[in-house]
Design a protein around this motif. Structure first.
Motif, PDB file in Angstrom:
ATOM      1  N   LYS A 128       7.999  66.686   9.860  1.00 14.41           N
ATOM      2  CA  LYS A 128       9.307  66.296  10.375  1.00 14.41           C
ATOM      3  C   LYS A 128       9.301  66.104  11.889  1.00 14.41           C
ATOM      4  N   GLU A 129       8.536  66.946  12.585  1.00 13.42           N
ATOM      5  CA  GLU A 129       8.469  66.832  14.048  1.00 13.42           C
ATOM      6  C   GLU A 129       7.917  65.471  14.456  1.00 13.42           C
ATOM      7  N   PHE A 130       6.866  65.019  13.776  1.00 16.00           N
ATOM      8  CA  PHE A 130       6.243  63.744  14.127  1.00 16.00           C
ATOM      9  C   PHE A 130       7.109  62.568  13.681  1.00 16.00           C
ATOM     10  N   GLU A 131       7.787  62.717  12.554  1.00 21.70           N
ATOM     11  CA  GLU A 131       8.728  61.670  12.138  1.00 21.70           C
ATOM     12  C   GLU A 131       9.840  61.524  13.177  1.00 21.70           C
ATOM     13  N   GLY A 132      10.291  62.666  13.726  1.00 19.10           N
ATOM     14  CA  GLY A 132      11.323  62.617  14.761  1.00 19.10           C
ATOM     15  C   GLY A 132      10.842  61.914  16.013  1.00 19.10           C
ATOM     16  N   SER A 133       9.570  62.129  16.396  1.00 21.28           N
ATOM     17  CA  SER A 133       9.027  61.469  17.588  1.00 21.28           C
ATOM     18  C   SER A 133       8.949  59.964  17.391  1.00 21.28           C
ATOM     19  N   PHE A 134       8.516  59.556  16.212  1.00 19.16           N
ATOM     20  CA  PHE A 134       8.425  58.120  15.914  1.00 19.16           C
ATOM     21  C   PHE A 134       9.815  57.495  15.939  1.00 19.16           C
ATOM     22  N   LYS A 135      10.761  58.165  15.305  1.00 20.32           N
ATOM     23  CA  LYS A 135      12.124  57.636  15.259  1.00 20.32           C
ATOM     24  C   LYS A 135      12.730  57.573  16.666  1.00 20.32           C
ATOM     25  N   SER A 136      12.474  58.576  17.475  1.00 15.21           N
ATOM     26  CA  SER A 136      13.004  58.568  18.844  1.00 15.21           C
ATOM     27  C   SER A 136      12.474  57.386  19.642  1.00 15.21           C
ATOM     28  N   ALA A 137      11.193  57.051  19.417  1.00 17.51           N
ATOM     29  CA  ALA A 137      10.588  55.919  20.130  1.00 17.51           C
ATOM     30  C   ALA A 137      11.262  54.611  19.742  1.00 17.51           C
ATOM     31  N   LEU A 138      11.442  54.386  18.457  1.00 14.97           N
ATOM     32  CA  LEU A 138      12.028  53.123  18.005  1.00 14.97           C
ATOM     33  C   LEU A 138      13.533  53.087  18.263  1.00 14.97           C
ATOM     34  N   ASP A 139      14.184  54.249  18.216  1.00 17.60           N
ATOM     35  CA  ASP A 139      15.617  54.303  18.527  1.00 17.60           C
ATOM     36  C   ASP A 139      15.900  53.934  19.973  1.00 17.60           C
ATOM     37  N   ASN A 140      14.925  54.118  20.846  1.00  8.51           N
ATOM     38  CA  ASN A 140      15.091  53.836  22.263  1.00  8.51           C
ATOM     39  C   ASN A 140      14.700  52.385  22.551  1.00  8.51           C
ATOM     40  N   ASP A 141      15.570  51.460  22.167  1.00  7.93           N
ATOM     41  CA  ASP A 141      15.378  50.040  22.441  1.00  7.93           C
ATOM     42  C   ASP A 141      14.049  49.529  21.889  1.00  7.93           C
ATOM     43  N   LEU A 142      13.740  49.960  20.669  1.00  8.24           N
ATOM     44  CA  LEU A 142      12.578  49.467  19.930  1.00  8.24           C
ATOM     45  C   LEU A 142      11.286  49.593  20.757  1.00  8.24           C
ATOM     46  N   ASN A 143      10.992  50.815  21.183  1.00  2.64           N
ATOM     47  CA  ASN A 143       9.805  51.053  22.005  1.00  2.64           C
ATOM     48  C   ASN A 143       8.580  51.151  21.097  1.00  2.64           C
ATOM     49  N   THR A 144       7.991  49.994  20.788  1.00  4.68           N
ATOM     50  CA  THR A 144       6.852  49.949  19.872  1.00  4.68           C
ATOM     51  C   THR A 144       5.598  50.562  20.475  1.00  4.68           C
ATOM     52  N   SER A 145       5.484  50.536  21.784  1.00  3.41           N
ATOM     53  CA  SER A 145       4.328  51.151  22.435  1.00  3.41           C
ATOM     54  C   SER A 145       4.293  52.653  22.149  1.00  3.41           C
ATOM     55  N   LEU A 146       5.444  53.317  22.296  1.00  9.83           N
ATOM     56  CA  LEU A 146       5.511  54.738  21.970  1.00  9.83           C
ATOM     57  C   LEU A 146       5.411  54.966  20.465  1.00  9.83           C
ATOM     58  N   GLY A 147       5.833  53.977  19.677  1.00 10.38           N
ATOM     59  CA  GLY A 147       5.650  54.067  18.237  1.00 10.38           C
ATOM     60  C   GLY A 147       4.177  54.115  17.867  1.00 10.38           C
ATOM     61  N   LEU A 148       3.363  53.286  18.527  1.00 11.74           N
ATOM     62  CA  LEU A 148       1.912  53.334  18.323  1.00 11.74           C
ATOM     63  C   LEU A 148       1.337  54.662  18.805  1.00 11.74           C
ATOM     64  N   THR A 149       1.860  55.161  19.930  1.00  9.16           N
ATOM     65  CA  THR A 149       1.405  56.454  20.443  1.00  9.16           C
ATOM     66  C   THR A 149       1.642  57.554  19.418  1.00  9.16           C
ATOM     67  N   ALA A 150       2.739  57.463  18.661  1.00  7.29           N
ATOM     68  CA  ALA A 150       3.037  58.461  17.635  1.00  7.29           C
ATOM     69  C   ALA A 150       1.949  58.493  16.560  1.00  7.29           C
ATOM     70  N   VAL A 151       1.344  57.333  16.265  1.00  7.89           N
ATOM     71  CA  VAL A 151       0.236  57.295  15.301  1.00  7.89           C
ATOM     72  C   VAL A 151      -0.955  58.070  15.844  1.00  7.89           C
ATOM     73  N   TYR A 152      -1.304  57.842  17.099  1.00  5.27           N
ATOM     74  CA  TYR A 152      -2.426  58.562  17.709  1.00  5.27           C
ATOM     75  C   TYR A 152      -2.133  60.059  17.812  1.00  5.27           C
ATOM     76  N   ASP A 153      -0.884  60.400  18.086  1.00  4.70           N
ATOM     77  CA  ASP A 153      -0.517  61.825  18.155  1.00  4.70           C
ATOM     78  C   ASP A 153      -0.731  62.501  16.803  1.00  4.70           C
ATOM     79  N   VAL A 154      -0.429  61.798  15.730  1.00  2.00           N
ATOM     80  CA  VAL A 154      -0.653  62.346  14.386  1.00  2.00           C
ATOM     81  C   VAL A 154      -2.143  62.592  14.164  1.00  2.00           C
ATOM     82  N   LEU A 155      -2.972  61.637  14.562  1.00  2.00           N
ATOM     83  CA  LEU A 155      -4.415  61.779  14.344  1.00  2.00           C
ATOM     84  C   LEU A 155      -4.995  62.950  15.136  1.00  2.00           C
ATOM     85  N   LYS A 156      -4.436  63.227  16.306  1.00  2.00           N
ATOM     86  CA  LYS A 156      -4.931  64.319  17.150  1.00  2.00           C
ATOM     87  C   LYS A 156      -4.362  65.679  16.763  1.00  2.00           C
TER      88      LYS A 156
END
Length: 464
Positions: free
Chosen positions: A352-380
């Motif tokens: 849920k924490e990581f889903e929230g981070s992804f949603k926060s990125a896209l909720d903020n004016d569709l910040n796809t760069s931070l959306g991609l960062t959320a994928v890397y954060d999951v892997l780490k």
């Protein structure tokens, strides 16, 4: 969700007109040539917006036009028609040109994982709708006949320049090259709703109208097609920033004059893709296409990732060096994900924490760069592999980069998606909506899906 609204030039909370129902309109291609990757940047970002709205629980209906008549090369609404120029260039009829480049456009979209809109409507299907709208504007006193053409009278508006003081470079009209003076206009900002006269006599497509045999102006298309399929209230209108003026400005003028109330609340504009020479444009004669990238060995999804690494409201500069760096990053990302196993229980609370981070990125004016960062954060993260795969698969419903190789669950999702497309195509055919049916057919063909008629109905198979 917070989106930057060009109408008002500020970030605003996105609140649709009818609860969770979203009516979305996309300016479609003028099908006289291949789409270049600058055009396709806009469609990629619009696709991400639509996918995220669906991910966030909205019921989205997206409509897109196909401009197959009436798109001219002059701000005076005279000059040569791009469709006619394409037909002359390739020694084909205008409709042959339209069919070929419409198919090519949807093939490119499929390669880039750009979803086909729910409704695809060529302008040539809607002549009666255009005539009805123009007639109403004349009756209301917002349009006049002059020199054989029908013009919209911008002096009737309290505020024509609704998008305010935009950057001069953004207001440069990338879709039109020459600016001619039109003696028939009452005001320099007036624009043509319907032509019966122009500076050239070889317009291939003409229709009877109350004002004589002619054809529609470009701007009337999007207004009439949107109102036809989305009704009087549009939630969000998308397009490249070079369409903000005059095209979208004119859409607002004629739509609100016709309806008598505010038409669209949110305007989503994607900035230009530049190269070393500046903004990419077909008028330069040589331009980059998806097919050219493929010939050079690039996976089209590398270009999609290249676009997602930047914010849609920032100009993006293309170079092969940058694309090479993205290709390396994409390959490494796929390898890291493919090494994960699908064993263990999904750690729901941690996810849920990581889903929230992804949603926060896209909720903020569709910040796809931070959306991609959320994928890397999951892997780490200190998560088991099953949880990592669960999260990445969820995020990829929006990013759509094919991050997870086909396992049983993704194959099931693919099967379901294809079955839904086939059902939508059958419905479109039953309704004689040939444009949508053909667009879905082209998307399936681009994905190597072969349709087979059987006594039990339509079956399908993947062709290698």
């Amino acid at each position: 969700m917070i989106l930057y609204n060009t109408l008002g030039q500020k970030k605003m909370e996105f609140v649709p007109h009818s609860g969770k129902k979203v009516n979305m309109y996309t300016c479609g291609p003028t099908v006289y040539h291949f789409a270049h990757i600058g055009n396709l940047r806009t469609y990629i970002m619009e696709d991400v917006l639509e996918r995220y709205l669906r991910y966030d629980g909205y019921d989205v209906t997206r409509v897109m036009n196909i401009t197959d008549v009436g798109h001219l090369t002059s701000d005076a609404d005279t000059g040569n028609d791009k469709m006619v120029e394409g037909a002359k260039r390739e020694h084909k009829t205008v409709m042959e040109i339209a069919k070929f480049y419409t198919d090519a456009f949807f093939s490119d979209c499929a390669k880039l994982n750009i979803k086909t809109p729910d409704v695809v409507e060529p302008a040539t299907n809607c002549i009666d709708d255009f005539i009805k709208m123009v007639s109403t504007l004349i009756d209301k006193g917002y349009a006049y006949l002059s020199g054989g053409n029908v013009y919209f009278d911008t002096s009737k508006l309290d505020n024509y320049y609704v998008f305010g003081n935009m950057n001069a470079d953004d207001l440069e009209v990338g879709v039109r090259d020459d600016v001619d003076h039109d003696e028939n206009k009452r005001n320099k900002t007036d624009f043509v709703l319907w032509f019966t006269k122009s500076k050239f006599e070889d317009q291939a497509l003409k229709w009877d109208s109350p004002w004589g045999v002619g054809y529609p102006g470009w701007h009337i298309e999007c207004s009439a097609i949107s109102i036809k399929h989305s009704g009087e209230y549009l939630d969000i209108h998308c397009g490249g920033v070079d369409n903000a003026f005059p095209h979208h400005t004119n859409e607002i003028a004629q739509s609100e004059a016709y309806l008598g109330h505010k038409w669209c609340n949110y305007w989503f504009h994607v900035l230009h893709l530049n190269d070393a020479r500046g903004k990419m444009s077909k008028s330069k004669g040589d331009f980059l296409t998806v097919s050219l990238l493929e010939e050079k060995g690039y996976n089209p999804l590398v270009y999609r990732m290249f676009c997602l690494q930047s914010h849609y409201r920032k100009p993006l500069t293309f170079s092969y060096e940058s694309l090479d760096n993205t290709a390396k990053a994409y390959d490494k990302l796929i390898k890291r994900i493919s090494a994960l196993s699908n064993e263990g229980e999904i750690q729901t609370d941690l996810a849920k924490e990581f889903e929230g981070s992804f949603k926060s990125a896209l909720d903020n004016d569709l910040n796809t760069s931070l959306g991609l960062t959320a994928v890397y954060d999951v892997l780490k993260a200190d998560l088991n592999d099953a949880t990592k795969l669960y999260l990445i698969e969820k995020f990829d419903k929006v990013l759509c980069l094919n991050l997870i190789s086909a396992d049983e669950s993704t194959e099931q999702n693919l099967d379901r998606e294809i079955e839904e497309l086939i059902a939508k195509r059958q419905e479109a055919r039953a309704n004689k909506d040939w444009a949508t049916a053909d667009a879905i057919r082209d998307e399936l063909a681009a994905r190597h899906i072969k349709l087979i008629d059987t006594p039990e109905g339509i079956k399908w198979e993947i062709q290698e």
